[in-house]
Design a protein around this motif. Structure first.
Motif, PDB file in Angstrom:
ATOM      1  N   ALA A 259       9.085 -33.826 -38.966  1.00 16.92           N
ATOM      2  CA  ALA A 259       8.755 -35.242 -38.812  1.00 16.92           C
ATOM      3  C   ALA A 259       9.370 -36.006 -39.982  1.00 16.92           C
ATOM      4  CB  ALA A 259       7.248 -35.455 -38.772  1.00 16.92           C
ATOM      5  N   PRO A 260      10.466 -36.731 -39.778  1.00 22.14           N
ATOM      6  CA  PRO A 260      11.104 -37.450 -40.885  1.00 22.14           C
ATOM      7  C   PRO A 260      10.201 -38.461 -41.572  1.00 22.14           C
ATOM      8  CG  PRO A 260      12.553 -37.347 -38.973  1.00 22.14           C
ATOM      9  CD  PRO A 260      11.216 -36.864 -38.523  1.00 22.14           C
ATOM     10  N   ASN A 261       9.311 -39.077 -40.807  1.00 22.48           N
ATOM     11  CA  ASN A 261       8.349 -40.037 -41.372  1.00 22.48           C
ATOM     12  C   ASN A 261       6.984 -39.711 -40.784  1.00 22.48           C
ATOM     13  OD1 ASN A 261       6.687 -42.286 -41.943  1.00 22.48           O
ATOM     14  ND2 ASN A 261       8.458 -43.641 -42.098  1.00 22.48           N
ATOM     15  N   ILE A 262       6.210 -38.930 -41.505  1.00 28.40           N
ATOM     16  CA  ILE A 262       4.979 -38.397 -40.926  1.00 28.40           C
ATOM     17  C   ILE A 262       3.922 -39.473 -40.717  1.00 28.40           C
ATOM     18  CG2 ILE A 262       3.852 -37.732 -43.093  1.00 28.40           C
ATOM     19  CD1 ILE A 262       3.083 -35.097 -41.629  1.00 28.40           C
ATOM     20  N   GLU A 263       3.839 -40.455 -41.597  1.00 31.87           N
ATOM     21  CA  GLU A 263       2.833 -41.503 -41.444  1.00 31.87           C
ATOM     22  C   GLU A 263       3.032 -42.246 -40.123  1.00 31.87           C
ATOM     23  OE1 GLU A 263       0.358 -42.214 -43.473  1.00 31.87           O
ATOM     24  OE2 GLU A 263       0.844 -41.149 -45.339  1.00 31.87           O
ATOM     25  N   VAL A 264       4.266 -42.621 -39.851  1.00 29.32           N
ATOM     26  CA  VAL A 264       4.566 -43.351 -38.620  1.00 29.32           C
ATOM     27  C   VAL A 264       4.400 -42.441 -37.411  1.00 29.32           C
ATOM     28  CG1 VAL A 264       6.336 -44.616 -37.356  1.00 29.32           C
ATOM     29  CG2 VAL A 264       6.093 -44.944 -39.815  1.00 29.32           C
ATOM     30  N   ALA A 265       4.833 -41.181 -37.540  1.00 26.95           N
ATOM     31  CA  ALA A 265       4.712 -40.241 -36.423  1.00 26.95           C
ATOM     32  C   ALA A 265       3.255 -40.035 -36.026  1.00 26.95           C
ATOM     33  CB  ALA A 265       5.360 -38.913 -36.789  1.00 26.95           C
ATOM     34  N   VAL A 266       2.380 -39.859 -37.007  1.00 27.00           N
ATOM     35  CA  VAL A 266       0.954 -39.662 -36.721  1.00 27.00           C
ATOM     36  C   VAL A 266       0.379 -40.890 -36.007  1.00 27.00           C
ATOM     37  CG1 VAL A 266      -1.318 -39.469 -37.809  1.00 27.00           C
ATOM     38  CG2 VAL A 266       0.556 -37.989 -38.543  1.00 27.00           C
ATOM     39  N   LYS A 267       0.770 -42.063 -36.455  1.00 27.46           N
ATOM     40  CA  LYS A 267       0.288 -43.293 -35.817  1.00 27.46           C
ATOM     41  C   LYS A 267       0.773 -43.372 -34.377  1.00 27.46           C
ATOM     42  CE  LYS A 267       0.416 -48.328 -36.213  1.00 27.46           C
ATOM     43  NZ  LYS A 267       0.939 -49.496 -36.982  1.00 27.46           N
ATOM     44  N   ILE A 280      -3.686 -36.242 -43.087  1.00 27.90           N
ATOM     45  CA  ILE A 280      -2.415 -35.765 -43.622  1.00 27.90           C
ATOM     46  C   ILE A 280      -2.661 -35.132 -44.991  1.00 27.90           C
ATOM     47  CG2 ILE A 280      -0.126 -36.456 -44.447  1.00 27.90           C
ATOM     48  CD1 ILE A 280      -0.206 -38.729 -42.384  1.00 27.90           C
ATOM     49  N   VAL A 281      -2.065 -33.967 -45.198  1.00 25.25           N
ATOM     50  CA  VAL A 281      -2.194 -33.258 -46.469  1.00 25.25           C
ATOM     51  C   VAL A 281      -0.871 -33.381 -47.220  1.00 25.25           C
ATOM     52  CG1 VAL A 281      -2.541 -31.025 -47.580  1.00 25.25           C
ATOM     53  CG2 VAL A 281      -3.879 -31.638 -45.544  1.00 25.25           C
ATOM     54  N   HIS A 282      -0.959 -33.841 -48.468  1.00 24.54           N
ATOM     55  CA  HIS A 282       0.229 -33.982 -49.311  1.00 24.54           C
ATOM     56  C   HIS A 282       0.219 -32.893 -50.383  1.00 24.54           C
ATOM     57  CE1 HIS A 282       1.453 -37.973 -47.765  1.00 24.54           C
ATOM     58  NE2 HIS A 282       0.141 -38.149 -47.585  1.00 24.54           N
ATOM     59  N   SER A 283       1.372 -32.293 -50.615  1.00 23.92           N
ATOM     60  CA  SER A 283       1.507 -31.259 -51.644  1.00 23.92           C
ATOM     61  C   SER A 283       2.939 -31.262 -52.148  1.00 23.92           C
ATOM     62  CB  SER A 283       1.148 -29.882 -51.067  1.00 23.92           C
ATOM     63  OG  SER A 283       2.127 -29.463 -50.133  1.00 23.92           O
ATOM     64  N   GLU A 284       3.251 -30.308 -53.027  1.00 23.35           N
ATOM     65  CA  GLU A 284       4.604 -30.264 -53.583  1.00 23.35           C
ATOM     66  C   GLU A 284       5.664 -29.968 -52.523  1.00 23.35           C
ATOM     67  OE1 GLU A 284       2.772 -26.192 -53.971  1.00 23.35           O
ATOM     68  OE2 GLU A 284       2.171 -28.269 -54.387  1.00 23.35           O
ATOM     69  N   ILE A 285       5.255 -29.338 -51.405  1.00 23.99           N
ATOM     70  CA  ILE A 285       6.240 -29.036 -50.356  1.00 23.99           C
ATOM     71  C   ILE A 285       6.471 -30.210 -49.426  1.00 23.99           C
ATOM     72  CG2 ILE A 285       5.673 -26.578 -50.426  1.00 23.99           C
ATOM     73  CD1 ILE A 285       4.322 -27.053 -47.626  1.00 23.99           C
ATOM     74  N   GLY A 286       5.615 -31.232 -49.501  1.00 23.70           N
ATOM     75  CA  GLY A 286       5.752 -32.389 -48.630  1.00 23.70           C
ATOM     76  C   GLY A 286       4.429 -32.765 -48.002  1.00 23.70           C
ATOM     77  N   LEU A 301       2.884 -31.269 -37.812  1.00 22.65           N
ATOM     78  CA  LEU A 301       4.024 -32.109 -38.166  1.00 22.65           C
ATOM     79  C   LEU A 301       4.293 -31.875 -39.650  1.00 22.65           C
ATOM     80  CD1 LEU A 301       3.202 -35.532 -36.453  1.00 22.65           C
ATOM     81  CD2 LEU A 301       4.313 -33.514 -35.469  1.00 22.65           C
ATOM     82  N   TYR A 302       5.570 -31.864 -40.010  1.00 23.36           N
ATOM     83  CA  TYR A 302       5.917 -31.573 -41.398  1.00 23.36           C
ATOM     84  C   TYR A 302       7.047 -32.481 -41.862  1.00 23.36           C
ATOM     85  CZ  TYR A 302       7.916 -28.951 -45.363  1.00 23.36           C
ATOM     86  OH  TYR A 302       8.419 -28.579 -46.592  1.00 23.36           O
ATOM     87  N   GLU A 303       6.759 -33.229 -42.922  1.00 21.86           N
ATOM     88  CA  GLU A 303       7.785 -34.014 -43.613  1.00 21.86           C
ATOM     89  C   GLU A 303       8.045 -33.342 -44.957  1.00 21.86           C
ATOM     90  OE1 GLU A 303       8.575 -38.416 -45.614  1.00 21.86           O
ATOM     91  OE2 GLU A 303       6.845 -38.135 -44.255  1.00 21.86           O
TER      92      GLU A 303
END
Length: 325
Positions: A259-267, A280-286, A301-303
């Motif tokens: 998912a290039p833009n996860i925030e928009v994709a989730v919406k 959405i979970v944020h970490s060092e991997i994205g 989904l993964y950004e």
């Protein structure tokens, strides 16, 4: 079929997560018996290059996942091989146990299981299968992994030096309880175009109804209606037996979409009726977002972060999402 969803780009499947009870035991199986090539490793996980998708093993205990004490019949993970009999014989010499080989319209298949009961298949195509729309995708992927100057996939097709490195994962079958429910998620919600059998193409294969093959890049995600009963004449035409699944099986693996833009994709998914109780979970991997389909299959989904893209698996991910088939 809904309009295109730009934020999910090509709806590429970039990872397949498998959760395992004992990482050392699983690594011995995948590296010594199957001879897959490691991309990255640490004390909790390992990532393998399996063609146009990355196979990642994670310790189940790290994610509070309970694995069933029986084979997982909810998901079939399929390697493409050139010579099924030779590949099977080579792996049997290393202690891999197979079910009966079946040959029918699609080609030849033979199943085996990893130490945690995850279901794998070796698949040799038939001439007929390569005339279907999915056959074009298989041929495109095969071309990426051909031996230089020779037809067929790279490396020995059997014998002592045989390896599944260079034999790409080509299909991922998700067995589902209701075809319409699955369409509402994968076709309508995620807006994945179908290669065969779905609401857009209406193309069919020699396989039974209830099978939709989706365009998810170099690995073809396929939903397959779960049949618990089948008449004798149907089993003759399609030798794979009817199956039931244990709900505990569903959490032992997960499909990961880029998912290039996860925030928009989730919406956008929420607007299409696909939501998750988790955030959405944020970490060092994205950034990741976890979902569960109506049958219980888990997908993410993964950004990826810029840091993640600089790793060996990130370089492989870049290659996967840049492909045209």
């Amino acid at each position: 079929m809904p309009t295109d969803v730009a934020t999910l780009a090509e709806r590429r499947v970039v990872y397949l997560f498998l959760y395992v009870a004992d990482l050392a035991v699983s690594r011995d199986f995948f590296e010594q018996k199957l001879r897959l090539r490691v991309l990255e490793e640490d004390d909790r996980s390992v990532k393998y290059d399996t063609g146009e998708v990355i196979l990642a093993l994670n310790r189940a205990s790290d994610f509070d996942i309970t694995l069933p004490n029986e084979p997982d019949h909810s998901t079939d993970i399929v390697f493409l091989v050139e010579d099924l009999d030779a590949a099977r014989a080579a792996l049997e010499e290393r202690g891999v146990e197979f079910t009966e080989t079946h040959n029918y319209e699609i080609g030849g298949i033979s199943d085996f299981y990893d130490p945690d009961g995850h279901w794998f298949t070796l698949y040799e195509t038939s001439e007929e299968s390569l005339t279907w729309p999915s056959g074009d995708r298989i041929q495109a992927v095969r071309k990426l992994y051909e031996a230089e100057g020779k037809p067929g996939l790279v490396g020995p097709h059997g014998g002592p030096e045989f390896s599944l490195d260079g034999k790409p994962l080509i299909y991922l079958f998700l067995f589902i309880r209701d075809a319409e429910e699955a369409v509402s998620i994968y076709a309508d919600g995620l807006a994945i175009k179908d290669l065969e059998g779905g609401p857009c193409s209406r193309a069919s294969t020699a396989d039974e109804e209830g099978v939709i093959k989706y365009d998810t890049g170099g690995i073809i995600l396929t939903t397959h209606s779960l049949e618990t009963v089948r008449d004798d004449h149907e089993i003759i035409d399609h030798p794979c037996p009817p199956r039931t699944v244990n709900p505990l099986e569903m959490g032992g693996k997960a499909v990961v979409f880029h998912a290039p833009n996860i925030e928009v994709a989730v919406k956008e998914l929420a607007e299409r009726g696909v939501s998750s109780p988790e955030h959405i979970v944020h970490s060092e991997i994205g950034a990741t977002q976890r979902y569960t389909d109506p049958s219980g299959h888990v997908f993410f989904l993964y950004e990826p972060s810029e840091e993640a893209l600089r790793t060996p698996s990130g370089e492989k991910l870049r290659t996967i999402i840049s492909r045209t088939y």
